[in-house]
Structures are given as C-alpha cells and as structure tokens.
Design an enzyme around this catalytic site. Structure first.
Site, PDB file in Angstrom:
ATOM      1  N   ASP A  18      -0.478   5.112   0.908  1.00 54.14           N
ATOM      2  CA  ASP A  18      -0.800   6.136   1.897  1.00 54.14           C
ATOM      3  C   ASP A  18      -0.941   5.564   3.302  1.00 54.14           C
ATOM      4  O   ASP A  18      -1.650   4.580   3.525  1.00 54.14           O
ATOM      5  CB  ASP A  18      -2.097   6.854   1.507  1.00 54.14           C
ATOM      6  CG  ASP A  18      -1.913   7.676   0.248  1.00 54.14           C
ATOM      7  OD1 ASP A  18      -1.104   8.621   0.275  1.00 54.14           O
ATOM      8  OD2 ASP A  18      -2.561   7.362  -0.767  1.00 54.14           O
ATOM      9  N   ASP A  54       0.843  -1.192   0.000  1.00 52.47           N
ATOM     10  CA  ASP A  54       0.000   0.000   0.000  1.00 52.47           C
ATOM     11  C   ASP A  54       0.886   1.253   0.000  1.00 52.47           C
ATOM     12  O   ASP A  54       2.087   1.194   0.303  1.00 52.47           O
ATOM     13  CB  ASP A  54      -0.898  -0.035   1.240  1.00 52.47           C
ATOM     14  CG  ASP A  54      -1.758   1.203   1.372  1.00 52.47           C
ATOM     15  OD1 ASP A  54      -2.391   1.601   0.381  1.00 52.47           O
ATOM     16  OD2 ASP A  54      -1.795   1.789   2.468  1.00 52.47           O
ATOM     17  N   ASN A  86      -2.083  -0.726   5.870  1.00 52.41           N
ATOM     18  CA  ASN A  86      -2.507  -0.215   7.179  1.00 52.41           C
ATOM     19  C   ASN A  86      -4.013  -0.350   7.402  1.00 52.41           C
ATOM     20  O   ASN A  86      -4.495  -0.148   8.516  1.00 52.41           O
ATOM     21  CB  ASN A  86      -2.121   1.260   7.321  1.00 52.41           C
ATOM     22  CG  ASN A  86      -2.958   2.159   6.418  1.00 52.41           C
ATOM     23  OD1 ASN A  86      -2.925   2.035   5.194  1.00 52.41           O
ATOM     24  ND2 ASN A  86      -3.724   3.061   7.022  1.00 52.41           N
TER      25      ASN A  86
END
Length: 250
Positions: free
Chosen positions: A88, A86, A197
């Site tokens: 961001d 990922d 996240n």
C-alpha cells in the site's frame, strides 16, 4: 443525543474499515528503548508514510526465531539477493470510496458485510515488478490483513514475481507500529533490501532500506521506473550496504 449517536456510528465504521489497509495519517517514529516489552496490537491501520529523512540509527531487536518466515531458497533464486516489497502506497493505493479509474475492485468481508475496495496501480508498477522478478528473490511484505492484500496481490502479480507473501501477522508490533523485522526472514541481512514508503516499517533495519515516496493518485509519477537502473546495479553488488548508504546520502 442524535448527533452523538451518528458520530459514534461514524467513528466505529471508520475504525473497522481502517484496520484492513493503510490509512493516510502520519506517525512520528519514536526510537524506543531496547528493553521495551512487546504488547498485543490493537486493530489499527498500517503504518503511515513519513517524509524521507536520515533515520539510519539501528534499533536493538530480539534475537531471530528458530523458525524463519521464508522457506528455503529455491534453485531458481539461488545466488540472488532478497528484495522485500511493500504494497500500500508503494505499489498501489486502495480506497473504500469509489474510484472511477480503478484498476481492480476487490470484495472484502467485514463483520459479515461485503465491502468493495477500489485499487489503483502505481504508474510503471508492471515494468518494475517484471524486472525485479528477473533480478531478485522478491517477497511481498505488507502490514495489511491477508483478506485484503492477498486478492490484490493475485491481480497485481500476473507473472508470479512474489516467491512469498507476508502479512500483518508476520510483523512485530512495536511502540504502535507494525515493523517488518528482516532478521526473521531467514536470509543473510547483507543481501536483503526492503522497498517501503514508511520508515516506521523498517525501523529495525534502516540500513537495508530503499525509501520511496507515498503514492496515492498521481498518474505522472515515475519513481518505480526511475528505480529500475538502481536495482540493476544493486543486483551485481556483493554487499548491499555501501550502495544503499550512497543512496541514503543522496
């Protein structure tokens, strides 16, 4: 009346800007029924990060498509496992508000106006990416729009670690979340790992996930550095599930 007009303008401005990369609002991941129909996604922000927890139930998903998201494995990556990473709040944090110590400033056009996006790199991201590129076939997969994420990836990945980049249009919009459906990659699932996240992003395949804490601006953070020995061991495993299961239990 004046106050209402100002409020409406602010709301519209926020909704436009938030569509380009991760917002900071948490979502509750609701387990949907298998027969839930797909709907076209509105222009909303990327999935918010959730606290780490035991979210290992596999959600039934449609059969993989005839055409996969990734090209054939190259000779360079033959025999390697595929790691989906990922962007961001995992590798970087971005903001439209000026940041004095920003690592990158990326211009993004929104409705004909150029906006500056200020990007902070997570500590130790360079070491993490370089080592991951040596061990795995690495793929960037973000729910952000390509017009923002692609130039950020250009600046972040100076070593050509990412063999492919996947953006919002490659996600499955499912019950209000952009889900990264690993079965659509074209790789054997027992050899795929996702680093993210947001548990909402990998709700279809939680058993393939290495969860990380959302990162914003803590420059003492060492999570990416701490993960390198784990991934070095994982690269030698025939099947990723047993080792990832032990990580989840910890």
């Amino acid at each position: 009346a004046s106050h209402c007009n100002v409020s409406l303008k602010k709301q519209r401005h926020r909704s436009i800007l938030s569509s380009f990369f991760c917002c900071f609002r948490d979502y509750n991941v609701e387990t949907p029924p298998a027969s839930s129909p797909s709907v076209l996604p509105p222009l909303v922000e990327e999935n918010g990060g959730l606290p780490k927890g035991d979210q290992r139930q596999v959600i039934p998903i449609p059969s993989p498509p005839a055409k996969y998201l990734l090209p054939e494995v190259t000779v360079l990556d033959y025999g390697k496992k595929c790691v989906v990473i990922d962007l961001d709040e995992t590798l970087v944090h971005s903001s439209f508000k000026p940041i004095s110590n920003a690592d990158f400033i990326v211009p993004v056009e929104i409705d004909g106006t150029i906006h500056q996006v200020y990007v902070l790199k997570r500590p130790h991201v360079d070491e993490f990416l370089q080592r991951m590129g040596q061990l795995f076939e690495c793929v960037l997969f973000t729910a952000s729009l390509a017009k923002y994420a692609d130039p950020v990836a250009d600046l972040l990945d100076r070593w050509g670690v990412f063999r492919a980049r996947l953006f919002r249009e490659s996600c499955v919009f499912h019950r209000g979340n952009y889900v990264k459906d690993l079965s659509r990659l074209g790789r054997e699932l027992s050899k795929v790992i996702i680093v993210d996240n947001s548990p909402a992003s990998y709700i279809f395949h939680p058993e393939n996930a290495v969860p990380v804490q959302s990162w914003f601006d803590d420059m003492t953070d060492t999570e990416l550095l701490d993960l390198i020995p784990f991934f070095e061991g994982l690269s030698r495993e025939d099947d990723v599930y047993s080792m990832l299961h032990r990580l989840c239990n910890r």
